[in-house]
Design an enzyme around this catalytic site. Structure first.
Site, PDB file in Angstrom:
ATOM      1  N   CYS A   3      -1.327  59.452 -35.098  1.00  0.00           N
ATOM      2  CA  CYS A   3      -0.962  60.838 -35.372  1.00  0.00           C
ATOM      3  C   CYS A   3      -1.932  61.486 -36.351  1.00  0.00           C
ATOM      4  CB  CYS A   3       0.458  60.925 -35.926  1.00  0.00           C
ATOM      5  SG  CYS A   3       0.741  59.860 -37.361  1.00  0.00           S
ATOM      6  N   HIS A  23       2.686  49.469 -34.249  1.00  0.00           N
ATOM      7  CA  HIS A  23       3.793  49.700 -35.173  1.00  0.00           C
ATOM      8  C   HIS A  23       4.937  48.692 -34.951  1.00  0.00           C
ATOM      9  CE1 HIS A  23       1.540  53.166 -36.180  1.00  0.00           C
ATOM     10  NE2 HIS A  23       1.755  53.764 -35.032  1.00  0.00           N
TER      11      HIS A  23
END
Length: 450
Positions: free
Chosen positions: A43, A11
């Protein structure tokens, strides 16, 4: 021409590289990544295991091709083996398809270095932990292994009851897998929520047949002839076809050890502009510290939200300090069965671990008026400083969607609100959504009266 080396591309690395190229399209940006993919939203692993993902390819929001099109020089499946900050060079070598190093090593000179190497799963030195039945839960390869194993497995032991472990245990239990959840702490999600909420989580797990083996540490993994593994704890033994290890993460910063200032756990300390202690070295995401607004101190809180915002700031500040980092409240949420849970800032237990004194106000009230055909209670917990009366944290749990409440608390902490100010904020009222006194305002009013 300025040359930038970006090491690691999940990220923070993805957003750092993108923002650098957007701000400086004439710069040369080299991106190094050990894996064959980037930008994986881990996630979503539990949701994929539970068949709630439309297409696993959509768990990636960018690609090597997209960054290359933006102007980056991509080095995928490449391992950076050494960094010389004084000479401003790094050495790297391509990885073979099996993950081993190839023989050829190359050197790159850079003007600026961005360390977005992320984090690695904590793997305690427990006998038998290298068992093929013990799986990690962090990256795309881990996700594939868990998904494949879950197709046939009828039993699982999940070690670690943080967000990742709790979500995996929940999805296993919903797909017919006999599940045991093990943790050294005595409550599930104990680092995220206080007891009034974790008691509801524990009850939900037990209602769905999950065996809670809490307050006990794992001491051994033992493989069995019938292709199962026995997880041995201080208090018992739990046998299953697979074990998922989800006990936390550590910064993956060995390359820079002893070369820049770090926290004891290896997180690179960065300033308000994402710069490390050495000029022209920047860090962001799980490899770096965050400024935790509830305490006013550097902390280590590996969340994708922190990584994205820090990565963007690298691009804005890499030439000249321009946009200051606003810090974080570690705002987060999770859905377990029919319970929505959300939090921002300090819990009482989290404050105590940091040596801080806080007060806690709890309120249980229906989220919307009783004249509606249906309503359901919300447990609201507000944490605040008894001296300054500033809001330090908030937690919410309900069968209604209360996730937005954590964002309200996040803004209150960021703005330095007291409980008295929060109690007087103008919140909407509409019977479909809430009561004349919104539950965030209601718990703040209760605190303000104390």
């Amino acid at each position: 021409m300025t040359t930038v080396a970006v090491i690691g591309c999940t990220h923070a690395g993805t957003f750092a590289a993108t923002s650098i190229l957007a701000e400086h399209p004439d710069w040369t940006v080299h991106v190094f990544e050990r894996n064959g993919t980037l930008s994986f939203l881990s996630c979503g692993i539990a949701l994929w295991v539970g068949d709630h993902v439309s297409d696993p390819k959509k768990m990636f929001y960018s690609s090597p091709e997209a960054l290359a099109q933006a102007g980056a020089t991509m080095h995928m499946r490449t391992d950076v083996t050494a960094v010389d900050l004084e000479a401003k060079t790094l050495t790297y070598r391509a990885l073979e398809s099996d993950g081993s190093d190839s023989s050829s090593e190359e050197t790159l000179a850079f003007d600026k270095l961005v360390v977005t190497t992320g984090s690695r799963p904590v793997i305690p030195p427990i006998p038998g932990i290298d068992s093929p039945h013990v799986l990690l839960c962090k990256n795309w390869d881990h996700a594939i292994a868990i998904k494949e194993k879950a197709k046939t497995a009828k039993s699982a032991v999940v070690i670690g009851s943080g967000y990742i472990g709790a979500e995996i245990a929940e999805q296993f239990s919903l797909t017919g897998v006999t599940t045991t959840l093990v943790d050294g702490l005595d409550r599930p999600l104990a680092n995220n929520f206080d007891k009034a909420i974790t008691d509801q989580v524990a009850a939900a797990f037990e209602e769905h047949g999950v065996t809670l083996a809490l307050g006990q540490k794992v001491v051994e993994f033992r493989d069995n002839p019938d292709n199962t593994v026995t997880v041995v704890t201080e208090k018992g033994e739990y046998t299953a076809e697979m074990a998922i290890l989800a006990v936390g993460f550590l910064p993956n910063t060995d390359l820079l050890k002893g070369k820049v200032d770090m926290l004891p756990n290896g997180a690179i300390i960065v300033d308000d502009y994402m710069q490390a202690s050495v000029p022209d070295v920047y860090a962001a995401g799980d490899s770096a510290t965050v400024f935790y607004n509830p305490t006013g101190k550097h902390d280590y809180i590996p969340l994708a939200t922190n990584a994205v915002r820090q990565g963007l700031l690298v691009g804005r500040n890499i030439e000249t300090p321009t946009v200051k980092y606003m810090g974080t409240q570690a705002t987060s949420a999770v859905q377990l069965y029919d319970l929505s849970l959300a939090a921002s800032g300090l819990t009482k237990a989290g404050a105590e671990r940091r040596g801080l004194t806080v007060r806690e106000t709890e309120l249980v009230d229906d989220y919307r008026p009783d004249f509606m055909l249906t309503t359901t209670p919300v447990t609201s917990i507000l944490t605040w400083d008894p001296e300054t009366r500033q809001v330090k944290g908030g937690q919410f749990c309900s069968k209604a969607d209360i996730s937005g409440a954590a964002n309200v608390i996040s803004m209150a902490i960021q703005a330095g609100f007291t409980v008295d100010q929060l109690a007087n904020v103008d919140f909407l009222f509409q019977p479909n959504f809430d009561k004349p006194v919104y539950y965030v305002g209601a718990v703040a009013m209760k605190a303000a009266a104390e």
